[in-house]
Design a protein around this motif. Structure first.
Motif, short mmCIF file in Angstrom:
data_model
loop_
_atom_site.label_atom_id
_atom_site.label_comp_id
_atom_site.label_asym_id
_atom_site.label_seq_id
_atom_site.Cartn_x
_atom_site.Cartn_y
_atom_site.Cartn_z
N LEU A 166 0.08 -8.11 13.48
CA LEU A 166 1.09 -8.25 12.39
C LEU A 166 1.59 -9.77 12.51
N THR A 181 -6.27 1.74 12.81
CA THR A 181 -4.77 1.91 12.80
C THR A 181 -4.58 3.64 12.73
N LYS A 227 1.54 -6.06 17.76
CA LYS A 227 2.41 -7.18 17.54
C LYS A 227 1.72 -8.53 16.99
N LEU A 282 10.92 -1.60 4.91
CA LEU A 282 9.70 -2.19 4.29
C LEU A 282 9.46 -1.80 3.08
N ARG A 289 1.13 -3.07 8.11
CA ARG A 289 2.47 -2.37 8.83
C ARG A 289 2.35 -0.72 8.48
#
Length: 364
Positions: A183, A315, A180, A264, A198
């Motif tokens: 981003l 990631t 969080k 997205l 993302r």
């Protein structure tokens, strides 16, 4: 038997075939190019000769009969390890992109130390990781073995070296809270790259796979994306050019879009996007350079948000770790990550799989 035909190996010409269960792969024309008509015709003629020799029982397993310029033993004794290395590499007829990878780095190490033929200290004292040590030992050991077979060395000094002990590195995926913050940081400091980050977090794809994603790989009707190509750096280039190729493992995987990921991508898709258009680019519409992205944006965002630094590749660890924690079957996790089987997942994330709770012990 299957017809032998020249194949395009990143611009060079390769002949690939099997004889008696043994696989062969070599470039019959040193420096030959697949897009050169004369080179290609010559390679086709050599392929036909090989096929005829196999059928008649006269196949030459050394392949010297089929090379335009047969390999030969050096006429002069190499004076040091660097000269020996260069002679060996030249004898392999390697494609340029292969030589530009591990072979280049080993040569740099040798050139820097300039060791004698039997001196192994340049490698044993090198400040490199156990994995890198193992990879480079494998190559220099093969070079020594070849030198012995050609009478250039009496013994292979690298046969007695053993790989370094590799201590397991703790994988530290990003927590929900850290995701969080990251981003939010990109939305404030580098909003153009927010969707890119993302996407990396949600899919766990390799960075080069995300960089190379085309709109033709996104299917909104099926609500899925196809990961089948990557856009890594061209190791034979200037450090900035990239080359489109298959994924690292050669696998093709179809990833179902979550509602958030679908929204997205819909918000990103230009109305005139063609199938060959990149999904993620720089603000100027260029191909994303992973090193530049990390140095100029990733490092800054993590530092500003107070998150201990980890590479962007984390990631990928994050998606895999959260998938395991959410009880996705291990075979499914391997598929999402693009692995051929579950072995790599078990090796790197085994401590998370079916992890039991401590038993209830009356201690107070």
């Amino acid at each position: 038997m299957r017809e032998i035909k020249p194949v395009n190996n990143n611009g060079s010409i390769q002949l690939k075939f099997s004889v008696g269960g043994k696989r062969y792969s070599f470039n019959p024309i040193p420096q030959g190019q697949y897009n050169n008509r004369r080179d290609l015709k010559t390679a086709e003629a050599i392929a036909t000769r090989i096929q005829n020799d196999i059928l008649s029982g006269h196949f030459d397993p050394t392949l010297n009969r089929y090379r335009l310029v047969p390999k030969s033993i050096p006429s002069t004794q190499p004076k040091n390890l660097l000269e020996l290395w260069d002679i060996w590499v030249a004898s392999l007829d390697l494609p340029d992109h292969t030589k530009a990878n591990h072979y280049k780095w080993v040569r740099r190490m040798i050139a820097k130390s300039n060791p004698e033929m039997n001196d192994t200290s340049w490698l044993t004292k090198a400040d490199i990781s156990p994995r890198t040590f193992k990879d480079r030992l494998s190559l220099i050991r093969a070079c020594g073995k070849w030198a012995v077979s050609k009478g250039l060395l009496k013994d292979n000094p690298y046969d007695s070296l053993k790989p370094r002990k590799d201590t397991a590195q703790e994988i530290k995926p990003f927590t929900q809270g850290e995701i969080k913050l990251i981003l939010e940081g990109f939305d404030k400091l580098a909003p153009h790259y927010g969707p890119f980050v993302r996407f990396l977090m949600a899919t766990g794809v390799r960075t080069s796979e995300a960089i190379g994603l085309l709109w033709g790989h996104v299917d909104f009707h099926r609500s899925e994306i196809v990961i089948k190509e990557s856009l890594p750096k061209d190791l034979t280039g200037n450090g900035y050019t990239r080359v489109r190729k298959e994924t690292k493992t050669g696998n093709i995987r179809h990833l179902t879009l979550s509602s958030g990921l679908r929204s997205l991508l819909i918000s990103l898709r230009p109305s005139n996007a063609s199938p060959d258009t990149l999904v993620f680019t720089t603000p100027k519409g260029c191909i994303i350079d992973a090193d530049n992205f990390r140095e100029r944006y990733w490092v800054k965002v993590l530092a500003t948000q107070g998150i201990p630094y980890r590479k962007p590749y984390t990631t990928r660890h994050t998606m895999i770790s959260h998938a395991i924690e959410q009880r996705i079957p291990i075979t499914g996790v391997a598929y999402l990550a693009g692995h051929r089987d579950t072995s790599m997942i078990i090796k790197n994330y085994g401590h998370m799989i079916n992890r039991p709770d401590l038993p209830e012990i009356p201690i107070g």
